[in-house]
Structures are given as structure tokens and as C-alpha cells.
Design an enzyme around this catalytic site. Sequence first.
Site, PDB file in Angstrom:
ATOM      1  N   LYS A  82       6.871  12.756   4.245  1.00  0.00           N
ATOM      2  CA  LYS A  82       7.199  12.786   5.680  1.00  0.00           C
ATOM      3  C   LYS A  82       8.520  13.545   5.784  1.00  0.00           C
ATOM      4  O   LYS A  82       9.539  13.039   6.276  1.00  0.00           O
ATOM      5  CB  LYS A  82       7.297  11.334   6.194  1.00  0.00           C
ATOM      6  CG  LYS A  82       7.439  11.216   7.693  1.00  0.00           C
ATOM      7  CD  LYS A  82       6.164  11.557   8.442  1.00  0.00           C
ATOM      8  CE  LYS A  82       6.384  11.447   9.945  1.00  0.00           C
ATOM      9  NZ  LYS A  82       5.297  12.030  10.736  1.00  0.00           N
ATOM     10  N   ASP A 109       0.253   3.347  -1.224  1.00  0.00           N
ATOM     11  CA  ASP A 109      -0.391   2.052  -0.999  1.00  0.00           C
ATOM     12  C   ASP A 109      -1.400   2.178   0.138  1.00  0.00           C
ATOM     13  O   ASP A 109      -2.567   1.765   0.033  1.00  0.00           O
ATOM     14  CB  ASP A 109       0.703   1.023  -0.659  1.00  0.00           C
ATOM     15  CG  ASP A 109       0.202  -0.405  -0.691  1.00  0.00           C
ATOM     16  OD1 ASP A 109      -0.969  -0.614  -1.026  1.00  0.00           O
ATOM     17  OD2 ASP A 109       0.993  -1.306  -0.364  1.00  0.00           O
ATOM     18  N   ASP A 162      -5.861   2.766  -0.128  1.00  0.00           N
ATOM     19  CA  ASP A 162      -6.837   1.844   0.476  1.00  0.00           C
ATOM     20  C   ASP A 162      -7.751   2.604   1.437  1.00  0.00           C
ATOM     21  O   ASP A 162      -8.958   2.347   1.505  1.00  0.00           O
ATOM     22  CB  ASP A 162      -6.117   0.717   1.229  1.00  0.00           C
ATOM     23  CG  ASP A 162      -5.913  -0.505   0.349  1.00  0.00           C
ATOM     24  OD1 ASP A 162      -5.833  -0.332  -0.877  1.00  0.00           O
ATOM     25  OD2 ASP A 162      -5.841  -1.627   0.892  1.00  0.00           O
ATOM     26  N   TYR A 211       9.608  -0.665  -1.377  1.00  0.00           N
ATOM     27  CA  TYR A 211       9.273  -1.989  -1.913  1.00  0.00           C
ATOM     28  C   TYR A 211      10.367  -2.512  -2.852  1.00  0.00           C
ATOM     29  O   TYR A 211      10.392  -3.687  -3.179  1.00  0.00           O
ATOM     30  CB  TYR A 211       7.931  -1.960  -2.655  1.00  0.00           C
ATOM     31  CG  TYR A 211       6.742  -1.653  -1.766  1.00  0.00           C
ATOM     32  CD1 TYR A 211       6.893  -1.402  -0.411  1.00  0.00           C
ATOM     33  CD2 TYR A 211       5.458  -1.618  -2.287  1.00  0.00           C
ATOM     34  CE1 TYR A 211       5.817  -1.115   0.397  1.00  0.00           C
ATOM     35  CE2 TYR A 211       4.372  -1.329  -1.478  1.00  0.00           C
ATOM     36  CZ  TYR A 211       4.553  -1.082  -0.141  1.00  0.00           C
ATOM     37  OH  TYR A 211       3.477  -0.796   0.653  1.00  0.00           O
TER      38      TYR A 211
END
Length: 380
Positions: free
Chosen positions: A196, A252, A256, A146
Site C-alpha cells: 500500500k 493473512d 484466505d 501483528y
Amino acid sequence: MTDGPRYRIATIPGDGVGPEVVAAARRVLDATGERFGFAIDWSEHAAGGNAIDAYGVAIRDEDVAACGAADAILLGAVGGPRWDNPTSPVRPEQALFKLRGTLGLFANLRPVAVNPLIAASAAPVRPELLEGVDLLIVRELTGGLYFGDRVEATGPVGERHASDQLPYSEPEIRRVVRLAFELARGRRGRLTSVDKANVLATSRLWRTVVEELRPEYPDVEVGHQLVDSCAMLLIKQPAWFDVLVTENLFGDILSDEAGVLAGSLGMLPSASLGERKTAHGTFGLYEPIHGSAPDIAGQDRANPIGTILSSAMLLRLSLGRTDAATAVEAAVTATLGAGYRTGDLAGAGERDSLRVVGTTAFADAVVAALVAGAPEGVPA
Ligand code: NAD
């Protein structure tokens, strides 16, 4: 008036249901102060769509500075359809990025605890899988994809090309992983680091830093989990997790996903912390995880629990008031136990057996439970 301590809380009500849920949490915090003998000096600041309308920017520098001078910030939500154009140079979410960046809020904490009173009816996951779910996601908030360099699409149609970089430095990783170790130590002592590492260089650095810190925390059991299998396990066996720590993008998405376990977006709190200490704890910004819910704004229908529980986190982490934080959490549980629900928590078949109320009446019931000294009960 009280002779006890005074705390400074900056509020950013924001847009949509933001002002309604912040007003509810303010009343609960003031009642908490009365019960525990402290006072709160409130200030209020514009941010988001309403600030764009009033001042032409998502948040003014003087409001960021005033928020930074408080002991903590309580925020509702920003944004809404009127300001949702992603190509506009001025957008509501810029207020959040500016607050996080300027105030150094690098770690986002999202606890997900499943309340058995809600889980059975509201969550889309089988109730037996939700038993004992009590996890905490620690998301890195100011680095990664981001904040990396971005090249917007260029080239002729059919051959366009765009790119986003995912940079992480060792100090950025170390400070958030260290915080997660500390938090795991104060909970069930299990830390899952999510990455990852089979593909990404930043994930391999992330894993190395976790391993380097591991010897300092022999009491914490550490595991590594690839983000794809973690996404699956969060639904298949969510009760297994204690603290998860991960980079910005993965956090993020996973937070959620984990939010679904609690039954409603309206239930969940969050805290964003930095390194700065206040006289009483760690400076932070507290907000529910939901957005501005424009579809129900101004109708007294928003569930204020996420914001009220965010204010409990504020009491505990920024003001050092564990006594008051525990009382607020107990008052919410007692209010649910007495049958109070906002509309999002009441299934069609249950409405007759519950007290389905609006935002204000729900906050009234929490205040009553606090005054009565929950968990003994809520006055009918
Ligand atoms: P949202 O969270 O606002 O709403 C999603 C759904 O959940 C809606 O049906 C809404 O009515 C419901 N909901 C949300 N909060 C609720 C509550 N407290 N009580 C009862 N129901 C609730 O997400 P969205 O619709 O994707 O976004 C709406 C706006 O909010 C957008 O402009 C988005 O950019 C913004 N947003 C802001 C933040 C933030 O300020 N941190 C976070 C997410 C989205």
C-alpha cells in the site's frame, strides 16, 4: 524395516479435527516411505487448547525445543470454543506465535491450485475464471502489525484511543522477498509484490527493497500491485498470478481470499519456512490452512487433503524428496479422479455419482493409490 534414510518429523495434532487430519497424513507418509524406501521417526507434542488443559500453557518450552530438533513439523490445528476468550492471558494461538518466533519461521507459503474436478461444483467463483489457477502466496510471518507495539484502548467512554504499530526492517523484508524471487524462478517466473505504497512508509520501503533485488533476477518479471486492487484481481483474473509476496497483515487476508478459489478450506496446504537448513532441505512447519473445525470434530468428516498436501510440501522442501512429494500429489489427484470425496466437496446434486466417504476412508484410498503407483489409478 528399511535400510534407507530415516527422517524425524514432530507432529502437533492440536485440537478439534487436528488429530484426525494429522493421523490421515501420517498414514500417507508412512506408506510413501514404504514405497520409496525411507522411514520416519515420529514424535508427538501437545499444543493449543489441549496443552492449556494439561499444562496451563499453549505449548511447553520442551515441546518447542523438541519440534526444533526435528527435520520438520506437521501440525493439525489449534483452538476451539472452549478456549476462544480473546481476553484470556493464555490462548491456543500463542502456540503458533511461539513456534514461529522461536524457530525463526518468517515466511508462510500458501499454494492455491484449482483442481478442475472440484472447481466446477464447490467454488463460488464462475468455473471459467478458475481455469489454470496455480498461484503461490508468500506471506511475511514474523513482522509488521501483528508484532508491533500495541496500546490498548484508554480514556473516557466516547473518547477512547488505541493504537497498533506496523514496523518493518530492511533485513526482514529482504529475506522474504528474496525467497519469493527464488520461488518465482522455479515456477512461471512472474512475481507480484503487494503493498500500500501510496499510503504506508513500510510499503514504500518494501517496494524499494524489491526494486533493489530485481537486477539479481533478470529472468523474473516483477510487478507491484496495491493491496486493494490486488484483492479485486484475485477474484476477477486469478489465473494471471504466479507468485505473490506481501507483508503479514495483507498476506493473512489475501491468502484466505485466494483459498476460496479452491472450493473448500479443507483442500489447501501451507508451509512456514525459516533460514535454518537441515541435512535434507529447509526446516519448516507444515499445516492445512483450515482451523480446528469444532462443528465436525470427532465425526470422521474432516477433509484431510489440505494436511496430506502439506505433507507433500514437507517431503519436497524439508526432506528433499521430490519423488515422494510428486507421488503423494498424484495419489490425491487419482483419488479424486476415482470419485472419492469428503462431504465438504460433494454438492447435493452430485452425491449419487460420487463416493462420499469419511476422513479415514479417504486416506485409505490415497494410500491405496500410492501403493498402486498413481497416477495409473485407484483400486475400486
Ligand atoms: P475453521 O477453518 O475451523 O472452520 C470454518 C468452516 O470450514 C467450518 O464450517 C468447518 O467445518 C469447515 N472446515 C474447516 N476445515 C475443514 C476440513 N478439513 N474439512 C471439512 N470442513 C472443514 O475456522 P473457524 O470455525 O473460524 O475456527 C475454528 C477454530 O479454529 C477457532 O478456535 C480458531 O481460532 C481456530 N483456528 C486455528 C487455526 C490454526 O490452528 N492454524 C487457523 C484458523 C482457525
